[in-house]
Write a protein that holds these residues in place. Structure first.
Motif, PDB file in Angstrom:
ATOM      1  N   ASP A 169     -50.329 -41.891   2.810  1.00 18.03           N
ATOM      2  CA  ASP A 169     -51.052 -41.201   1.736  1.00 18.03           C
ATOM      3  C   ASP A 169     -50.785 -41.884   0.387  1.00 18.03           C
ATOM      4  O   ASP A 169     -51.712 -42.120  -0.395  1.00 18.03           O
ATOM      5  N   ARG A 196     -49.589 -34.918  -6.021  1.00 15.98           N
ATOM      6  CA  ARG A 196     -49.910 -34.669  -4.606  1.00 15.98           C
ATOM      7  C   ARG A 196     -49.245 -33.365  -4.195  1.00 15.98           C
ATOM      8  O   ARG A 196     -48.038 -33.190  -4.420  1.00 15.98           O
ATOM      9  N   ASP A 254     -55.524 -36.837  -8.479  1.00 16.30           N
ATOM     10  CA  ASP A 254     -54.848 -35.789  -7.716  1.00 16.30           C
ATOM     11  C   ASP A 254     -55.199 -35.977  -6.242  1.00 16.30           C
ATOM     12  O   ASP A 254     -56.382 -35.966  -5.887  1.00 16.30           O
ATOM     13  N   GLN A 255     -54.187 -36.147  -5.393  1.00 20.48           N
ATOM     14  CA  GLN A 255     -54.448 -36.283  -3.958  1.00 20.48           C
ATOM     15  C   GLN A 255     -54.668 -34.890  -3.390  1.00 20.48           C
ATOM     16  O   GLN A 255     -53.760 -34.051  -3.415  1.00 20.48           O
TER      17      GLN A 255
END
Ligand code: SAM
Length: 209
Positions: free
Chosen positions: A38, A127, A151-152
């Motif tokens: 990620d 995140r 922003d994840q």
């Protein structure tokens, strides 16, 4: 030490400290891999010209630590409210000799009003910290006009966030998909009004609409 070795060393530290602190749900290297992937996805964005990044709610250091290892020319400031997690992040910075990492212990709602940090960063990352509308209020005050918030997120309708982003000086939010990962991108277009972020806890209790 090579970049991959340093990311591996970070992962080992994270799993080790995770036995005592709740830093991540992952309890094994295999379980941690998707979390590292990620962070890795962020590298598909263009980082040229970026000098400073603030990561909000860094927790165990994702995505900030892998990014700091791989982007040593960029200064990373990690904001974490929990003292023990912040101590872990300091430990990682020291152990891996990451000279481009600084840790701020405190809440984004307070630090975001400090002139030393407000509108001082080219980018903000986050995140799994808060729902997107809340995160916008926590993070956009730190981003300079012309900068970018990343922003994840999971699936989210960016149109539902237009009004909140505008109130905070942001442009129209957009979703950027990289393989299985989603990023909400918001450009900072004008200064954030002085009333934001609101007092600790208020952004989460009464998200901007
Ligand atoms: N970003 C990391 C990750 O993806 O693994 C950590 C995620 S963890 C679920 C969220 C972290 O954000 C927690 O460590 C929490 O203490 C921190 N946090 C939440 N709200 C915050 C705030 N208002 N200011 C600073 N830190 C905050």
């Amino acid at each position: 030490m090579a970049v991959d070795e340093r990311v591996q060393q970070y992962a080992e530290l994270l799993l080790d400290w995770n036995r005592r602190l709740n830093l991540t749900g992952a309890r094994s290297m295999a379980a941690l891999d998707p979390h590292l992937a990620d962070a890795q996805r962020l590298l598909s964005l263009d980082w040229s010209g970026v000098k400073s990044v603030i990561d909000i709610g860094s927790g165990g250091g994702l995505p900030a630590i892998p990014l700091a290892i791989q982007l040593p020319q960029i200064r990373f400031t990690l904001v974490e409210a929990d003292r023990r997690k912040a101590a872990f992040l300091e430990h990682v910075g020291g152990t891996l000799a990451l000279q481009n990492v600084a840790v701020l212990v405190g809440r984004a709602e307070i630090l975001g009003h400090d002139p030393a940090f407000r509108e001082r960063f080219d980018r903000a990352t986050a995140r799994a910290v808060a729902p997107p509308a809340v995160l916008l209020e926590l993070a956009l005050p730190f981003v300079r006009v012309g900068g970018l918030l990343i922003d994840q997120v999971g699936e989210v309708d960016p149109l539902a966030l237009v009004a909140a982003a505008r109130r905070l000086g942001g442009g129209t939010p957009s979703l950027h998909r990289v393989t299985a990962g989603l990023m909400l991108l918001v450009a900072k277009e004008s200064p954030t009004p002085a009333e934001y972020p609101r007092r600790p806890g208020i952004p989460a209790r009464r998200p901007l609409e």
